[in-house]
Design an enzyme around this catalytic site. Structure first.
Site, mmCIF file in Angstrom:
data_model
loop_
_atom_site.group_PDB
_atom_site.id
_atom_site.type_symbol
_atom_site.label_atom_id
_atom_site.label_comp_id
_atom_site.label_asym_id
_atom_site.label_seq_id
_atom_site.Cartn_x
_atom_site.Cartn_y
_atom_site.Cartn_z
ATOM 1 N N GLU A 1 0.948 -1.136 -0.061
ATOM 2 C CA GLU A 1 0.047 0.092 -0.022
ATOM 3 C C GLU A 1 0.895 1.049 -0.081
ATOM 4 O O GLU A 1 1.499 1.796 0.848
ATOM 5 C CB GLU A 1 -1.114 0.058 1.119
ATOM 6 C CG GLU A 1 -1.846 -1.163 1.533
ATOM 7 C CD GLU A 1 -2.980 -0.984 0.649
ATOM 8 O OE1 GLU A 1 -3.044 0.051 -0.217
ATOM 9 O OE2 GLU A 1 -3.972 -1.758 0.600
HETATM 10 ZN ZN LIG Z 1 -6.624 -1.278 -3.268
#
Ligand SMILES: [Zn+2]
Length: 691
Positions: free
Chosen positions: A639
Site C-alpha cells: 500500500e
Molecule cells: Zn487497493
C-alpha cells in the site's frame, strides 16, 4: 479466547454429556461408584479421571476440554487430568468417568503463591515489537505489547522509554481487537529525542514487562546506485490511454529487452447502459435502460408515455424511429389507469432484447404519469475515452524471455482510484530499461530476471475514476438487478477485483468480501467472474517461472504477504507460511523497506509489515492469496503512500488516493526503488537455488 473460556463455551454449547455419552449408550451409569470427591458450587479443581475408553478421551479433547495431562499407566487404564468445575464434575461422573484423585483445588493456590504476590489479578506483559528508526533527522519508536489479561477491555498499558543520555518518557497504548479477538496493544510511532536504549511496559493491573532493547528498523539498506543512474520518468498522473502509449513507446525504444503481452480477457470497456427516468423520481417514475450499451446506438433513444385519448384502451407500446412510445391504459371514462409497475413490466416483457425497465424505489404502485420524451444516456463524461472493450497489457522485460529465468510480476491499479500505483510500476520498468546500457548492476538484473509489469489491471474503472467519479474503486461491470440498477447508484456499481479471486474467498466463507452489488467490496457473481482478475491469474499461470509477485495498491504505507483472510468464527486464517517462509518474507521485506526509505526517508512501519490478515484486515478472495496458495508464488502487497509526520501538529497525516502530484511522484520514486530491490531479491533467490 483463553483455552478455559473456550472449554466453558464448548461445554455450554454442546454440553459435555453429549460429547461424552454419544456412542456408549449402554455404558454403565457410574454415579454410584463416584468416590468422595466433590466441589462446592462454582469451585474449580484439577482432578484425575479414569475414563471408560480411549474414544471418550478423544471426544473430550475434540470438545476443547482443559486437559492438563494424560498420564500413562502400566495397567492400560485411560487416565486424564482435567480442570473442571462442580457441574462439569457431575456431568463427567454421570457419563462414566471415575474421579480417582483430587490433585488440587482452586483455593489451594492462595497458600502456595510465592511471597510478594499481593495483587492476584496482576497480568504479564510481553513486547511483540519494539523498533526504532530515524527518518529525516527525526527518531521514532514503535511498540506492540501483549497482556495476558486478554479478556479485560479496561487494561491500560503504558510504555516507558529511556535514551542513552538518561532521558525518559512514557506513552499509552491502545487495545487492538480484530474479529472479536484480542490481538495486542499498540501505538502509532512516537517521536523521541534520541535513540531508545530500553523500553518497559506496565499495566493498570500491576503487570510489568522485562526491559527490552528496541531493534533498528528495517536494518537494511540497498546497494548505492552509481553516478548517472537514471530515474524520474513520471511527469503526471496517467490515464489508461497514457499508459497504453507508454507501453508502446517502451516496446519500440527497447525491442531487444521488451515484449508486450496482450492479456487474454478483454474488459467490458468504458461503457454503461443508456438509462433515463421516465417520470419524476421525486413523484413517480420508471427507470428505463437499454439492454445494449449506450455507445451501441442506444444513447439518445427517446422514451415517452402518452394518453391514448380514448376509453377502454389496453396498455400498448410501439418503437419506431428511435422513440419508444408507451400508450397508457384507460378506463371507461377515458382516464389513464396504468401504474408504474404495469409500465415497467410491460416494457421489459415486450422488448426484452432492447429495453429493461424497473420501478424507481419509492414509486411502486403509483399512477403512471404522462411523460414527454426523455433521452436515454449512458451518463459517461469521458468524451475522449474509447468505449471499446479494453485489452489489458503487460510489459515483459528481460534479456532472456523464454521462461528459463526466474520471473517477477508487478501489477497495479486493481482498484481504479489508486492513481499513484501505475506510476510505481512504470517507473520500475523505465529504470530497468533506461539503465541497462550504463549500470552493470541493472544489467545483471535484467540479464537474469524475467520481469512482468501490468501497470493498470482495471482500465475501465480507472477511466471512470478520472472522468466521472474519482473515488471509483471497482471495475465498471454492473451485476445489479432490479431497483439497484437505478442510476442514482451509478457510483456504487462494479466488482471489487481484489475480492474476486478463488482462494479464501467470500464464496468460501471468508471475511472481507460482500454479496451486495453496491458494496465497495462486492465479490462478484462468482470467483473469477471478471475479465480483469482472470487476466492476472492467466498471466501468472502461463509463465510458471514467475516466483515472486507484488500487488501495488494505495494508500497507507503497508507491506504485506499471506495469509490475507480469515473466517469470522474463531478468526481462522488461511494456512500460515512455514517458519522458514515467514522468515524469508520478513527478511526480504526489510530489504525492500530499506530500499523504499532510501528515496526520501519514508519508513514503512514495522507494525504495518506482515501478513495482510494481521496488519490490515481480512480481504477475502484477494489476488496475492491465489498467487501464493494456488500457484506457489511468493506474493506480496504494497500500500504505497505512507502517512507523513507533521512536525507542527505532532501528528501522522494520511495522503489519500489522489494526493497532489508531487506526493504521488515521490511515492512512485520510492516504491519503484522497492520494486527494484524485489527484482534483486528474486535474482538472489535464483543464485541460491543454482549454487
Ligand atoms: Zn487497493
Amino acid at each position: 479466547m483463553s483455552s478455559r473460556a473456550r472449554w466453558a463455551a464448548t461445554a455450554a454449547a454442546l454440553t459435555l454429556g453429549a460429547a461424552l455419552a454419544a456412542p456408549p449408550a449402554n455404558a454403565e451409569p457410574a454415579a454410584t461408584a463416584a468416590p468422595a470427591i466433590s466441589l462446592s458450587a462454582g469451585e474449580h479443581a484439577l482432578i484425575r479421571f479414569r475414563l471408560p475408553d480411549q474414544a471418550t478421551l478423544d471426544r473430550l479433547v475434540a470438545s476443547g476440554a482443559d486437559l492438563a495431562a494424560r498420564p500413562r499407566t502400566d495397567s492400560g487404564a485411560v487416565l486424564a487430568d482435567l480442570v473442571v468445575d462442580d457441574a462439569q464434575l457431575r456431568t463427567l461422573t454421570a457419563s462414566g468417568a471415575v474421579p480417582v484423585q483430587l490433585i488440587e483445588r482452586e483455593s489451594d493456590a492462595a497458600a502456595r503463591k510465592p511471597a510478594g504476590i499481593t495483587r492476584l489479578q496482576a497480568d504479564t506483559l510481553q513486547f511483540l515489537q519494539a523498533y526504532w528508526w530515524t527518518t529525516n533527522g527525526k527518531t521514532f519508536l514503535q511498540t506492540q505489547v501483549a497482556t495476558t489479561a486478554t479478556d479485560d477491555p479496561d487494561v491500560e498499558i503504558t510504555v516507558t522509554w529511556k535514551t542513552a543520555d538518561g532521558t525518559t518518557g512514557t506513552y499509552p497504548l491502545v487495545r487492538f481487537e480484530d474479529s472479536g479477538e484480542y490481538q495486542y496493544h499498540y501505538a502509532l510511532p512516537q517521536p523521541l529525542p534520541g535513540k531508545p536504549v530500553t523500553v518497559t511496559a506496565s499495566s493498570s493491573l500491576g503487570g510489568t514487562s522485562r526491559a527490552v532493547t528496541p531493534a533498528t528498523w528495517p536494518g537494511a539498506t540497498p546497494p548505492p546506485t552509481p553516478a548517472g543512474y537514471q530515474k524520474d520518468f513520471i511527469a503526471a498522473y496517467m490515464t489508461p490511454a497514457d499508459i497504453a502509449a507508454r507501453i508502446k513507446r517502451l516496446a519500440r525504444q527497447y525491442p531487444k529487452l521488451v515484449d508486450v503481452i496482450n492479456l487474454p480477457n478483454k474488459t467490458q470497456g468504458y461503457r454503461r447502459n443508456a438509462v433515463a427516468y421516465l417520470g419524476d423520481p421525486a413523484v413517480a417514475a420508471v427507470v428505463v435502460e437499454s439492454v445494449k450499451f449506450g455507445d451501441q446506438s442506444m444513447n439518445g433513444v427517446q422514451v415517452r408515455t402518452v394518453d391514448p385519448g380514448a376509453p377502454n384502451r389496453a396498455l400498448s407500446a410501439s418503437y419506431a424511429d428511435r422513440v419508444l412510445t408507451v400508450r397508457l391504459a384507460t378506463d371507461g371514462a377515458g382516464k389513464t389507469i396504468s401504474t408504474t409497475d404495469d409500465v415497467a413490466a410491460f416494457i421489459s416483457a415486450k422488448y426484452p432484447q432492447r429495453f429493461r425497465a424497473v420501478v424507481e424505489t419509492g414509486s411502486a404502485g403509483l399512477p403512471m404519469p404522462v411523460v414527454a420524451p426523455v433521452r436515454l444516456d449512458d451518463g459517461l463524461k469521458g468524451t475522449e475515452v474509447s468505449q471499446k472493450p479494453w485489452t489489458v497489457q503487460a510489459l515483459r522485460i528481460g534479456k532472456v524471455r523464454d521462461g528459463s529465468k526466474i520471473g517477477v510480476l508487478a501489477y497495479s491499479q486493481e482498484h481504479a482510484r489508486e492513481w499513484a500505483t501505475p506510476l510505481v510500476t512504470l517507473e520500475l520498468a523505465e529504470r530497468l530499461l533506461a539503465n541497462y546500457a550504463t549500470d552493470p548492476a541493472t544489467r545483471e538484473l535484467v540479464d537474469n530476471v524475467d520481469v512482468f509489469v501490468v501497470p493498470t489491471v482495471n482500465p475501465d474503472g480507472a477511466n471512470y475514476s478520472f472522468n466521472d467519479f474519482n473515488f471509483q474503486r471497482k471495475n465498471l461491470v454492473n451485476h445489479c438487478t432490479g431497483a439497484n440498477r437505478d442510476p442514482r447508484y451509478r457510483d456504487s456499481w462494479g466488482v471489487d477485483l481484489n475480492r474476486n479471486y478463488t482462494v479464501g474467498s467470500y464464496f468460501d466463507g471468508y471475511v472481507g468480501g460482500n454479496a451486495n452489488c453496491l458494496s465497495g467490496t462486492y465479490a462478484g457473481t462468482a470467483e473469477l467472474s471478471e475479465a480483469e482478475s482472470s487476466n492476472v491469474i492467466a498471466l501468472a499461470s502461463a509463465h510458471p517461472n514467475i516466483r515472486f509477485a507484488m500487488n501495488v495498491h494505495s494508500y497507507g504505507g503497508y507491506f504485506m504477504w499471506p495469509p490475507g483472510s480469515y473466517k469470522a468464527e474463531g478468526r481462522v486464517t488461511l494456512p500460515r507460511p512455514t517458519i522458514d517462509e515467514s522468515k524469508f518474507f520478513l527478511d526480504s521485506a526489510r530489504r525492500i523497506v530499506g530500499a523504499i526509505a532510501a528515496e526520501r526517508g519514508t519508513v514503512t512501519w514495522p507494525a504495518y509489515t506482515g501478513p495482510v490478515a494481521d496488519v490490515l484486515y481480512s480481504a477475502a478472495g484477494n489476488s496475492a492469496d491465489q498467487l501464493y496458495y494456488e500457484l506457489g508464488i511468493d506474493a506480496w502487497d504494497f500500500e504505497v503512500g505512507n502517512d507523513r509526520w507533521n512536525e507542527a501538529t505532532q501528528e501522522w497525516e494520511g495522503v489519500g488516493f489522489q494526493p497532489p502530484f508531487d506526493e504521488a511522484h515521490a511515492e512512485a520514486q520510492e516504491y519503484a526503488g522497492g520494486l527494484v530491490e524485489l527484482v534483486r531479491v528474486a535474482k538472489n533467490a535464483q543464485d541460491q537455488a543454482g549454487s
